[in-house]
Design an enzyme around this catalytic site. Structure first.
Site, PDB file in Angstrom:
ATOM      1  N   ALA A 236       2.315  -2.737   1.583  1.00 11.83           N
ATOM      2  CA  ALA A 236       1.387  -4.291   1.137  1.00 11.83           C
ATOM      3  C   ALA A 236       1.138  -5.407   2.571  1.00 11.83           C
ATOM      4  O   ALA A 236       1.993  -4.671   3.345  1.00 11.83           O
ATOM      5  CB  ALA A 236       2.807  -5.170   0.722  1.00 11.83           C
TER       6      ALA A 236
ATOM      7  N   CYS B 101      -4.088  -8.133  -4.400  1.00  8.74           N
ATOM      8  CA  CYS B 101      -4.068  -7.705  -5.324  1.00  8.74           C
ATOM      9  C   CYS B 101      -4.208  -8.043  -6.434  1.00  8.74           C
ATOM     10  O   CYS B 101      -4.524  -7.913  -7.910  1.00  8.74           O
ATOM     11  CB  CYS B 101      -3.462  -6.301  -4.590  1.00  8.74           C
ATOM     12  SG  CYS B 101      -4.176  -5.234  -3.923  1.00  8.74           S
TER      13      CYS B 101
HETATM   14  C1  UDX Z   1       0.537  -5.561  -3.211  1.00 14.66           C
HETATM   15  C2  UDX Z   1       1.513  -5.146  -3.472  1.00 14.66           C
HETATM   16  O1  UDX Z   1       2.808  -4.970  -3.467  1.00 14.66           O
HETATM   17  C3  UDX Z   1       0.891  -3.722  -2.843  1.00 14.66           C
HETATM   18  O2  UDX Z   1       2.045  -2.736  -3.221  1.00 14.66           O
HETATM   19  C4  UDX Z   1      -0.196  -3.255  -2.662  1.00 14.66           C
HETATM   20  O3  UDX Z   1      -0.487  -1.600  -2.311  1.00 14.66           O
HETATM   21  C5  UDX Z   1      -1.083  -4.511  -2.502  1.00 14.66           C
HETATM   22  O4  UDX Z   1      -0.994  -5.570  -3.365  1.00 14.66           O
HETATM   23  P1  UDX Z   1       0.434  -7.862  -1.343  1.00 14.66           P
HETATM   24  O5  UDX Z   1      -0.176  -8.630  -1.857  1.00 14.66           O
HETATM   25  O6  UDX Z   1      -0.359  -7.087   0.170  1.00 14.66           O
HETATM   26  O7  UDX Z   1       0.697  -6.235  -1.857  1.00 14.66           O
HETATM   27  O8  UDX Z   1       1.607  -8.621  -0.931  1.00 14.66           O
HETATM   28  P2  UDX Z   1       3.006  -7.954  -1.611  1.00 14.66           P
HETATM   29  O9  UDX Z   1       4.561  -8.087  -0.674  1.00 14.66           O
HETATM   30  O10 UDX Z   1       3.191  -7.360  -2.701  1.00 14.66           O
HETATM   31  O11 UDX Z   1       2.968  -9.892  -2.002  1.00 14.66           O
HETATM   32  C6  UDX Z   1       2.086 -10.506  -2.816  1.00 14.66           C
HETATM   33  C7  UDX Z   1       2.511 -12.217  -3.137  1.00 14.66           C
HETATM   34  O12 UDX Z   1       3.812 -12.039  -4.312  1.00 14.66           O
HETATM   35  C8  UDX Z   1       2.450 -12.795  -2.210  1.00 14.66           C
HETATM   36  O13 UDX Z   1       2.304 -14.251  -2.177  1.00 14.66           O
HETATM   37  C9  UDX Z   1       4.361 -12.730  -2.021  1.00 14.66           C
HETATM   38  O14 UDX Z   1       4.758 -13.981  -1.078  1.00 14.66           O
HETATM   39  C10 UDX Z   1       4.557 -13.078  -3.049  1.00 14.66           C
HETATM   40  N1  UDX Z   1       5.461 -12.847  -3.953  1.00 14.66           N
HETATM   41  C11 UDX Z   1       6.693 -11.894  -3.168  1.00 14.66           C
HETATM   42  C12 UDX Z   1       7.453 -13.792  -3.771  1.00 14.66           C
HETATM   43  O15 UDX Z   1       6.144 -14.537  -4.409  1.00 14.66           O
HETATM   44  N2  UDX Z   1       8.187 -13.167  -4.800  1.00 14.66           N
HETATM   45  C13 UDX Z   1       8.524 -12.065  -4.086  1.00 14.66           C
HETATM   46  O16 UDX Z   1       9.915 -11.757  -4.192  1.00 14.66           O
HETATM   47  C14 UDX Z   1       7.626 -10.781  -3.610  1.00 14.66           C
END
Ligand code: UDX
Ligand code: ADP
Length: 461
Positions: free
Chosen positions: A163, A275
């Site tokens: 991530a 993603c």
């Molecule tokens: C994601 C997956 O976690 C990762 O395993 C994959 O390889 C790529 O996609 P990423 O998009 O980099 O990673 O970030 P992530 O931490 O998953 O957050 C995605 C989105 O969800 C962000 O906008 C984050 O703010 C949001 N989010 C995350 C929430 O709104 N609430 C949460 O509890 C967690």
């Protein structure tokens, strides 16, 4: 295949750059070349200012660069030399033709496969690192075999689960590494060769071996499940706002059930990133393609909830500011899709800003890592005119500046520094009544209400 000596990675983006830096750092005996057709990007990887911001990445790159980690635009040379070729090119959602708005655009994958076929000699292991729709390995294999005269290929799927913002920790100590390969002896030898690279620092029981299709599908499904949890809690956040319930308390209460678990239950203005939406759309498209509309509709609902959450937030801002934001200044704290990254792809901030700008607001943006050009590019991509944007947006160097003489402030990224600003000072500089809209539930409600703010936080009754 004998011992791996040289690795090449096609695509120096958010996935290719950090993963190769980690492999180079962990495997000093392997030469790692990261190549890209984008000259500016490669120049940045070779400079003091890397093209992506990721905590811990600078140290990792500087430690290995020029020793066994190289960044270059000479794609052909890197392909010729490599035992393993990672394909880490982008796979954005298609914007044209069949499957537009849903299917993944595989033109970059195909381009990379054709480049490999053209120059490769001898046995090569091709690793799909980009997120791709199921059965892409087959397409890559077909292109390679039809176009190569002297190469022989084993195609593996090895999706990346890092991530952004925590990429270095995720790669140093991953929950699992997934490698999908052909069941033939040659296929399994290729799986073993790739596993031996990861085995340098990752225990073997965390390296999962599957067939190609399971590996490809698992990546989509992992992201879909994570996104689904966020949409689930976001749906509950709306219900909490109608009752006396507090969404953080609900998330905590359910998350302590070990069957549910506590992660990815933070209500927010909506998930972003390159993603989640792309992979969900992909899953929806695949399900539809295979004649499973019920499955497609089920996953589509996760996207719809996310869209609604963003719209609901923008609407809340407008309604609260007496149903008009025309000519009013609104401070925007954070534009990246999450903290600790400069990536804005699919950031909720883009859509919230678009909505507020369309309502006639003037917005003042502060993000510690995102610059003006990126913001303009993101909004122009949605069809907004540059000249108008330049009139309505100002870019600020601090939270204070963005809030100064504003009617409201919206917190759209959970940057740590937003929690500890001097809220009394911020409040003094704003129009009254002064509104604070916390799209990330990171601000101490009691503190800011005491200061005098009218405060809204997602999912608080
Ligand atoms: C994601 C997956 O976690 C990762 O395993 C994959 O390889 C790529 O996609 P990423 O998009 O980099 O990673 O970030 P992530 O931490 O998953 O957050 C995605 C989105 O969800 C962000 O906008 C984050 O703010 C949001 N989010 C995350 C929430 O709104 N609430 C949460 O509890 C967690
Ligand atoms: P991700 O987040 O998946 O890493 P990015 O868009 O950040 O995606 O990076 C993908 C990179 O792949 C871009 O820098 C792009 O220039 C590069 N790329 C695309 N096609 C090719 C190709 N045929 N050869 C080399 N690099 C390519």
């Amino acid at each position: 295949m004998s011992e791996i000596k040289k690795i090449c990675c096609i695509g120096a983006g958010y996935v290719g750059g950090p993963t190769m830096a980690m492999i180079a750092a962990k495997c000093p005996g392997i030469d790692v070349s990261v190549v890209d057709i984008n000259e500016a990007r490669i120049a940045a990887w070779n400079s003091d200012t890397l093209p992506i911001y990721e905590p811990g990445l600078d140290e990792l790159v500087i430690g290995a660069r020029g020793k066994n980690l190289f960044f270059s635009t000479d794609v052909d040379a890197a392909i010729v030399d490599a035992d393993i070729i990672f394909v880490s090119v982008g796979t954005p959602t298609k914007t044209y033709g069949m499957g537009a708005g849903k299917a993944a655009d595989l033109c970059y994958i195909e381009g990379a496969a054709r480049m490999i076929a053209k120059v490769a000699k001898g046995p090569k292991i091709i690793v799909e690192k980009s997120t791709i729709p199921v059965r892409t390995a087959e397409a890559i294999k077909t292109i390679l075999e039809a176009n190569s005269e002297e190469g022989t290929f084993q195609v593996l799927s090895n999706p990346e689960f890092l991530a952004e913002g925590t990429a270095i920790d995720d790669m140093s100590d991953p929950d699992r590494i997934l490698i999908g390969g052909d069941p033939s002896d040659e296929g399994q030898a290729a799986v073993a060769a790739l596993a031996s690279v990861y085995g340098t620092w990752i225990p073997d029981d965390r390296i999962i071996r599957t067939n190609l299709w399971s590996s490809e599908l698992s990546k989509l499904v992992a992201n879909a499940f994570l996104a689904q949890r966020i949409s689930s809690i976001n749906s509950i956040s709306a219900l909490c706002e109608k009752t006396e319930a507090d969404v953080d308390e609900v998330a905590n209460a359910i998350g302590m059930d070990s069957r549910i678990g506590s992660k990815f239950l933070k209500a927010s203005v909506g998930f972003g990133g390159s993603c989640f939406q792309k992979d969900l759309l992909n899953l929806v498209y695949l399900s539809g393609h295979f004649g499973l509309p019920e499955v497609a509709n089920y996953w589509q609902a996760v996207i719809d909830m996310n869209e609604w959450q963003k719209e609901r937030f923008s609407a809340k801002v407008v309604q609260t500011l007496f149903n008009t934001v025309r000519g009013k200044k609104i401070g925007i704290w954070g534009f990246a899709f999450k903290k600790d990254t400069n990536d804005t792809r699919e950031s909720a901030a883009i859509y919230v800003c678009r909505d507020l700008l369309m309502e006639g607001a003037n917005i003042a943006i502060y993000d510690p890592k995102v610059g003006a050009e990126q913001v303009y590019a993101d909004l122009e991509y949605l069809g907004m005119e540059r000249a108008k944007l330049e009139k309505q947006i100002t870019f600020c160097d601090s939270c204070e500046e963005a809030a100064s003489e504003a009617h409201g402030v919206a917190v759209l990224t959970e940057w740590g520094e937003f929690k500890t600003v001097d809220f009394e000072k911020i409040y003094e500089g704003m129009f009254k009544p002064a509104f604070l809209f916390d799209g990330r539930n990171i601000i101490d409600a009691e503190l800011v209400r005491e200061v005098g703010f009218d405060f809204y936080s997602i999912g608080k009754g």
